[in-house]
Design a protein around this motif. Structure first.
Motif, PDB file in Angstrom:
ATOM      1  N   HIS A  92      37.421  38.697  35.884  1.00  0.00           N
ATOM      2  CA  HIS A  92      36.923  37.315  35.727  1.00  0.00           C
ATOM      3  C   HIS A  92      36.962  37.019  37.670  1.00  0.00           C
ATOM      4  O   HIS A  92      35.932  36.768  37.937  1.00  0.00           O
ATOM      5  N   ALA A  93      38.436  37.047  38.521  1.00  0.00           N
ATOM      6  CA  ALA A  93      38.655  36.665  39.704  1.00  0.00           C
ATOM      7  C   ALA A  93      37.927  37.038  40.098  1.00  0.00           C
ATOM      8  O   ALA A  93      36.454  36.542  41.191  1.00  0.00           O
ATOM      9  N   ASN A  94      37.510  38.412  39.949  1.00  0.00           N
ATOM     10  CA  ASN A  94      36.967  39.339  41.145  1.00  0.00           C
ATOM     11  C   ASN A  94      35.746  39.075  41.168  1.00  0.00           C
ATOM     12  O   ASN A  94      34.570  39.089  42.077  1.00  0.00           O
ATOM     13  N   HIS A  95      35.076  39.286  39.866  1.00  0.00           N
ATOM     14  CA  HIS A  95      33.360  39.166  40.048  1.00  0.00           C
ATOM     15  C   HIS A  95      32.753  37.407  40.336  1.00  0.00           C
ATOM     16  O   HIS A  95      31.858  37.466  40.797  1.00  0.00           O
ATOM     17  N   ALA A  96      33.787  36.660  39.700  1.00  0.00           N
ATOM     18  CA  ALA A  96      33.203  35.106  40.443  1.00  0.00           C
ATOM     19  C   ALA A  96      33.384  35.206  41.192  1.00  0.00           C
ATOM     20  O   ALA A  96      32.125  33.962  41.605  1.00  0.00           O
ATOM     21  N   PHE A  97      34.329  35.306  42.235  1.00  0.00           N
ATOM     22  CA  PHE A  97      34.936  34.757  43.143  1.00  0.00           C
ATOM     23  C   PHE A  97      35.097  35.423  44.529  1.00  0.00           C
ATOM     24  O   PHE A  97      35.234  35.202  45.615  1.00  0.00           O
ATOM     25  N   GLY A  98      35.046  36.647  44.136  1.00  0.00           N
ATOM     26  CA  GLY A  98      35.867  38.057  45.068  1.00  0.00           C
ATOM     27  C   GLY A  98      34.053  38.906  45.162  1.00  0.00           C
ATOM     28  O   GLY A  98      32.690  38.119  44.858  1.00  0.00           O
ATOM     29  N   ASP A  99      34.140  39.788  45.333  1.00  0.00           N
ATOM     30  CA  ASP A  99      33.471  40.239  46.302  1.00  0.00           C
ATOM     31  C   ASP A  99      32.702  41.472  44.527  1.00  0.00           C
ATOM     32  O   ASP A  99      31.772  42.955  45.221  1.00  0.00           O
ATOM     33  N   ALA A 100      33.027  41.311  43.604  1.00  0.00           N
ATOM     34  CA  ALA A 100      32.613  41.795  42.437  1.00  0.00           C
ATOM     35  C   ALA A 100      33.086  43.404  42.294  1.00  0.00           C
ATOM     36  O   ALA A 100      31.917  44.410  41.254  1.00  0.00           O
ATOM     37  N   ALA A 101      33.878  44.258  42.777  1.00  0.00           N
ATOM     38  CA  ALA A 101      34.454  45.336  42.915  1.00  0.00           C
ATOM     39  C   ALA A 101      35.479  45.911  41.435  1.00  0.00           C
ATOM     40  O   ALA A 101      34.927  46.816  41.592  1.00  0.00           O
ATOM     41  N   HIS A 102      36.054  45.449  41.134  1.00  0.00           N
ATOM     42  CA  HIS A 102      36.605  45.965  40.622  1.00  0.00           C
ATOM     43  C   HIS A 102      35.885  46.277  39.092  1.00  0.00           C
ATOM     44  O   HIS A 102      35.532  45.441  38.666  1.00  0.00           O
ATOM     45  N   THR A 103      36.959  46.953  38.669  1.00  0.00           N
ATOM     46  CA  THR A 103      36.612  47.573  36.958  1.00  0.00           C
ATOM     47  C   THR A 103      38.311  47.802  36.387  1.00  0.00           C
ATOM     48  O   THR A 103      39.515  47.365  36.763  1.00  0.00           O
ATOM     49  N   PHE A 104      37.845  47.552  35.064  1.00  0.00           N
ATOM     50  CA  PHE A 104      39.219  47.377  34.454  1.00  0.00           C
ATOM     51  C   PHE A 104      40.490  48.532  35.401  1.00  0.00           C
ATOM     52  O   PHE A 104      40.856  48.293  35.066  1.00  0.00           O
ATOM     53  N   TRP A 105      39.705  49.318  35.642  1.00  0.00           N
ATOM     54  CA  TRP A 105      40.453  50.990  35.882  1.00  0.00           C
ATOM     55  C   TRP A 105      40.872  50.267  37.326  1.00  0.00           C
ATOM     56  O   TRP A 105      41.825  51.617  37.628  1.00  0.00           O
ATOM     57  N   THR A 106      40.805  49.620  38.129  1.00  0.00           N
ATOM     58  CA  THR A 106      41.187  49.430  39.551  1.00  0.00           C
ATOM     59  C   THR A 106      41.509  48.490  39.810  1.00  0.00           C
ATOM     60  O   THR A 106      42.173  48.336  40.895  1.00  0.00           O
ATOM     61  N   THR A 107      42.066  48.097  38.687  1.00  0.00           N
ATOM     62  CA  THR A 107      42.862  46.434  39.223  1.00  0.00           C
ATOM     63  C   THR A 107      44.210  46.742  39.696  1.00  0.00           C
ATOM     64  O   THR A 107      45.035  46.104  39.692  1.00  0.00           O
ATOM     65  N   TRP A 108      45.120  47.993  38.567  1.00  0.00           N
ATOM     66  CA  TRP A 108      46.284  48.345  39.216  1.00  0.00           C
ATOM     67  C   TRP A 108      46.868  48.736  40.357  1.00  0.00           C
ATOM     68  O   TRP A 108      45.860  49.497  40.858  1.00  0.00           O
ATOM     69  N   ASP A 109      46.819  47.698  41.139  1.00  0.00           N
ATOM     70  CA  ASP A 109      47.036  48.677  42.510  1.00  0.00           C
ATOM     71  C   ASP A 109      48.375  48.714  43.039  1.00  0.00           C
ATOM     72  O   ASP A 109      49.158  48.860  43.993  1.00  0.00           O
ATOM     73  N   ARG A 110      49.318  49.555  42.277  1.00  0.00           N
ATOM     74  CA  ARG A 110      50.745  50.103  42.581  1.00  0.00           C
ATOM     75  C   ARG A 110      50.753  52.026  42.468  1.00  0.00           C
ATOM     76  O   ARG A 110      49.464  52.372  42.028  1.00  0.00           O
ATOM     77  N   GLU A 111      51.615  52.478  42.683  1.00  0.00           N
ATOM     78  CA  GLU A 111      51.570  53.893  43.501  1.00  0.00           C
ATOM     79  C   GLU A 111      51.640  55.050  41.569  1.00  0.00           C
ATOM     80  O   GLU A 111      50.607  55.613  42.172  1.00  0.00           O
ATOM     81  N   ASP A 112      52.312  54.228  41.562  1.00  0.00           N
ATOM     82  CA  ASP A 112      52.995  55.009  39.152  1.00  0.00           C
ATOM     83  C   ASP A 112      51.887  54.481  39.195  1.00  0.00           C
ATOM     84  O   ASP A 112      51.406  53.594  38.856  1.00  0.00           O
ATOM     85  N   PRO A 113      51.666  54.954  38.280  1.00  0.00           N
ATOM     86  CA  PRO A 113      50.203  54.819  37.190  1.00  0.00           C
ATOM     87  C   PRO A 113      51.288  53.720  36.694  1.00  0.00           C
ATOM     88  O   PRO A 113      52.064  53.560  35.669  1.00  0.00           O
ATOM     89  N   VAL A 114      49.812  52.960  35.790  1.00  0.00           N
ATOM     90  CA  VAL A 114      50.407  51.988  35.155  1.00  0.00           C
ATOM     91  C   VAL A 114      50.640  51.992  33.102  1.00  0.00           C
ATOM     92  O   VAL A 114      51.906  51.496  33.450  1.00  0.00           O
TER      93      VAL A 114
END
Length: 159
Positions: free
Chosen positions: A62-84
Protein backbone atom coordinates in the motif's frame (compact mmCIF):
# COMPACT_ATOMS: atom_id res chain seq x y z
CA UNK A 1 -3.26 24.54 5.74
CA UNK A 2 -4.75 22.09 8.19
CA UNK A 3 -3.45 18.64 9.10
CA UNK A 4 -6.20 17.86 11.61
CA UNK A 5 -7.66 14.94 9.66
CA UNK A 6 -4.22 13.59 8.78
CA UNK A 7 -3.26 13.64 12.46
CA UNK A 8 -6.49 11.84 13.31
CA UNK A 9 -5.75 9.19 10.68
CA UNK A 10 -2.25 8.70 12.11
CA UNK A 11 -3.86 8.27 15.53
CA UNK A 12 -6.36 5.77 14.08
CA UNK A 13 -3.63 3.79 12.29
CA UNK A 14 -1.65 3.63 15.55
CA UNK A 15 -4.73 2.51 17.48
CA UNK A 16 -5.51 -0.33 15.09
CA UNK A 17 -1.89 -1.42 14.88
CA UNK A 18 -0.50 -1.12 18.41
CA UNK A 19 -2.16 1.29 20.80
CA UNK A 20 -5.62 -0.17 21.35
CA UNK A 21 -4.63 -2.75 23.93
CA UNK A 22 -7.64 -5.01 23.49
CA UNK A 23 -8.04 -5.02 19.71
CA UNK A 24 -4.84 -3.97 17.96
CA UNK A 25 -2.84 -6.24 15.72
CA UNK A 26 0.23 -6.12 17.98
CA UNK A 27 -1.84 -6.73 21.12
CA UNK A 28 -3.28 -9.87 19.59
CA UNK A 29 0.16 -11.04 18.49
CA UNK A 30 1.60 -10.43 21.97
CA UNK A 31 0.34 -13.74 23.34
CA UNK A 32 1.27 -15.79 20.28
CA UNK A 33 4.15 -18.13 21.00
CA UNK A 34 6.97 -19.32 18.78
CA UNK A 35 5.33 -22.76 18.87
CA UNK A 36 2.14 -21.21 17.46
CA UNK A 37 3.91 -19.59 14.52
CA UNK A 38 3.74 -22.42 11.99
CA UNK A 39 0.91 -24.50 13.45
CA UNK A 40 -2.21 -24.92 11.35
CA UNK A 41 -5.38 -25.40 13.37
CA UNK A 42 -7.42 -28.47 12.43
CA UNK A 43 -9.45 -27.57 9.37
CA UNK A 44 -7.53 -24.31 8.97
CA UNK A 45 -5.39 -23.07 6.14
CA UNK A 46 -3.23 -20.21 7.40
CA UNK A 47 -0.65 -20.05 10.12
CA UNK A 48 0.31 -17.10 12.32
CA UNK A 49 3.42 -16.75 10.13
CA UNK A 50 1.17 -16.50 7.07
CA UNK A 51 -0.89 -13.77 8.71
CA UNK A 52 2.12 -11.74 9.84
CA UNK A 53 3.64 -11.97 6.36
CA UNK A 54 0.32 -10.99 4.79
CA UNK A 55 -0.16 -7.98 7.09
CA UNK A 56 3.40 -6.67 6.65
CA UNK A 57 3.45 -7.21 2.89
CA UNK A 58 0.10 -5.49 2.38
CA UNK A 59 1.22 -2.47 4.43
CA UNK A 60 4.42 -2.20 2.42
CA UNK A 61 2.63 -2.62 -0.91
CA UNK A 62 0.00 0.00 0.00
CA UNK A 63 2.68 2.51 1.03
CA UNK A 64 4.95 1.75 -1.92
CA UNK A 65 2.22 2.02 -4.52
CA UNK A 66 0.42 5.03 -3.05
CA UNK A 67 3.48 7.05 -2.00
CA UNK A 68 6.51 5.46 -3.66
CA UNK A 69 7.68 4.00 -6.93
CA UNK A 70 5.05 1.21 -7.09
CA UNK A 71 7.74 -1.43 -7.49
CA UNK A 72 6.75 -3.79 -4.65
CA UNK A 73 4.89 -7.01 -5.15
CA UNK A 74 3.83 -9.37 -2.39
CA UNK A 75 6.98 -11.40 -3.02
CA UNK A 76 9.45 -8.50 -2.96
CA UNK A 77 8.51 -6.88 0.35
CA UNK A 78 10.63 -9.20 2.53
CA UNK A 79 14.08 -7.59 2.69
CA UNK A 80 16.09 -9.95 4.89
CA UNK A 81 18.70 -12.51 3.83
CA UNK A 82 16.98 -15.61 5.20
CA UNK A 83 13.76 -16.73 3.52
CA UNK A 84 10.63 -15.40 5.21
CA UNK A 85 9.54 -19.02 5.69
CA UNK A 86 12.50 -19.49 8.06
CA UNK A 87 12.38 -16.13 9.83
CA UNK A 88 12.15 -16.09 13.61
CA UNK A 89 9.03 -14.80 15.30
CA UNK A 90 11.05 -11.79 16.51
CA UNK A 91 12.27 -10.99 12.99
CA UNK A 92 8.74 -11.22 11.62
CA UNK A 93 7.42 -8.85 14.30
CA UNK A 94 10.28 -6.43 13.67
CA UNK A 95 9.48 -6.47 9.95
CA UNK A 96 5.79 -5.90 10.67
CA UNK A 97 6.66 -2.92 12.91
CA UNK A 98 8.94 -1.52 10.20
CA UNK A 99 6.17 -1.90 7.62
CA UNK A 100 3.79 0.02 9.86
CA UNK A 101 6.41 2.74 10.38
CA UNK A 102 6.70 3.11 6.58
CA UNK A 103 2.95 3.78 6.41
CA UNK A 104 3.05 6.29 9.28
CA UNK A 105 6.08 8.03 7.77
CA UNK A 106 4.27 8.29 4.43
CA UNK A 107 1.26 9.95 6.07
CA UNK A 108 3.46 12.29 8.10
CA UNK A 109 5.06 13.53 4.88
CA UNK A 110 1.74 14.57 3.37
CA UNK A 111 1.40 18.36 3.25
CA UNK A 112 -2.15 18.88 4.45
CA UNK A 113 -5.64 17.44 4.64
CA UNK A 114 -6.33 18.27 0.99
CA UNK A 115 -4.08 15.36 0.04
CA UNK A 116 -6.63 12.95 1.47
CA UNK A 117 -8.80 13.24 -1.62
CA UNK A 118 -5.90 12.87 -4.05
CA UNK A 119 -6.27 9.69 -6.12
CA UNK A 120 -3.35 7.33 -5.65
CA UNK A 121 -2.56 3.93 -7.14
CA UNK A 122 -3.30 0.75 -5.25
CA UNK A 123 -1.15 -2.35 -5.54
CA UNK A 124 -3.82 -4.12 -7.60
CA UNK A 125 -3.99 -1.36 -10.21
CA UNK A 126 -7.02 0.66 -9.13
CA UNK A 127 -6.92 4.31 -8.17
CA UNK A 128 -8.32 5.25 -4.75
CA UNK A 129 -8.44 8.46 -2.75
CA UNK A 130 -5.66 8.59 -0.18
CA UNK A 131 -8.15 8.50 2.71
CA UNK A 132 -9.68 5.27 1.40
CA UNK A 133 -6.23 3.63 1.19
CA UNK A 134 -5.40 4.69 4.75
CA UNK A 135 -8.77 3.48 6.00
CA UNK A 136 -8.19 0.13 4.29
CA UNK A 137 -4.87 -0.22 6.12
CA UNK A 138 -6.45 0.50 9.52
CA UNK A 139 -9.40 -1.82 8.95
CA UNK A 140 -7.07 -4.53 7.62
CA UNK A 141 -5.10 -4.51 10.88
CA UNK A 142 -8.22 -4.85 13.02
CA UNK A 143 -9.66 -7.58 10.79
CA UNK A 144 -6.53 -9.70 11.04
CA UNK A 145 -6.14 -8.96 14.75
CA UNK A 146 -9.48 -10.71 15.20
CA UNK A 147 -8.39 -13.59 13.01
CA UNK A 148 -5.19 -13.98 15.02
CA UNK A 149 -7.16 -13.86 18.26
CA UNK A 150 -9.46 -16.62 17.02
CA UNK A 151 -6.62 -18.83 15.70
CA UNK A 152 -4.69 -18.42 18.93
CA UNK A 153 -7.77 -19.42 20.93
CA UNK A 154 -8.26 -22.49 18.74
CA UNK A 155 -4.60 -23.47 19.06
CA UNK A 156 -4.75 -23.23 22.85
CA UNK A 157 -8.25 -24.73 23.03
CA UNK A 158 -9.72 -21.75 24.85
CA UNK A 159 -12.19 -20.63 22.18
Amino acid sequence: MSRDVLEHLIWSLEQSFRKKTEHSLIANLSSVTTDDLDTVVPGGGRTMRDLIIHCAAVKLMHANHAFGDAAHTFWTTWDREDPVSEASFEDLLEWLEEAHDVVIDSVQHLNDDHELVVPRPTYWGASWETRRILDAIAVHDVYHAGEINHLRALLHQVD
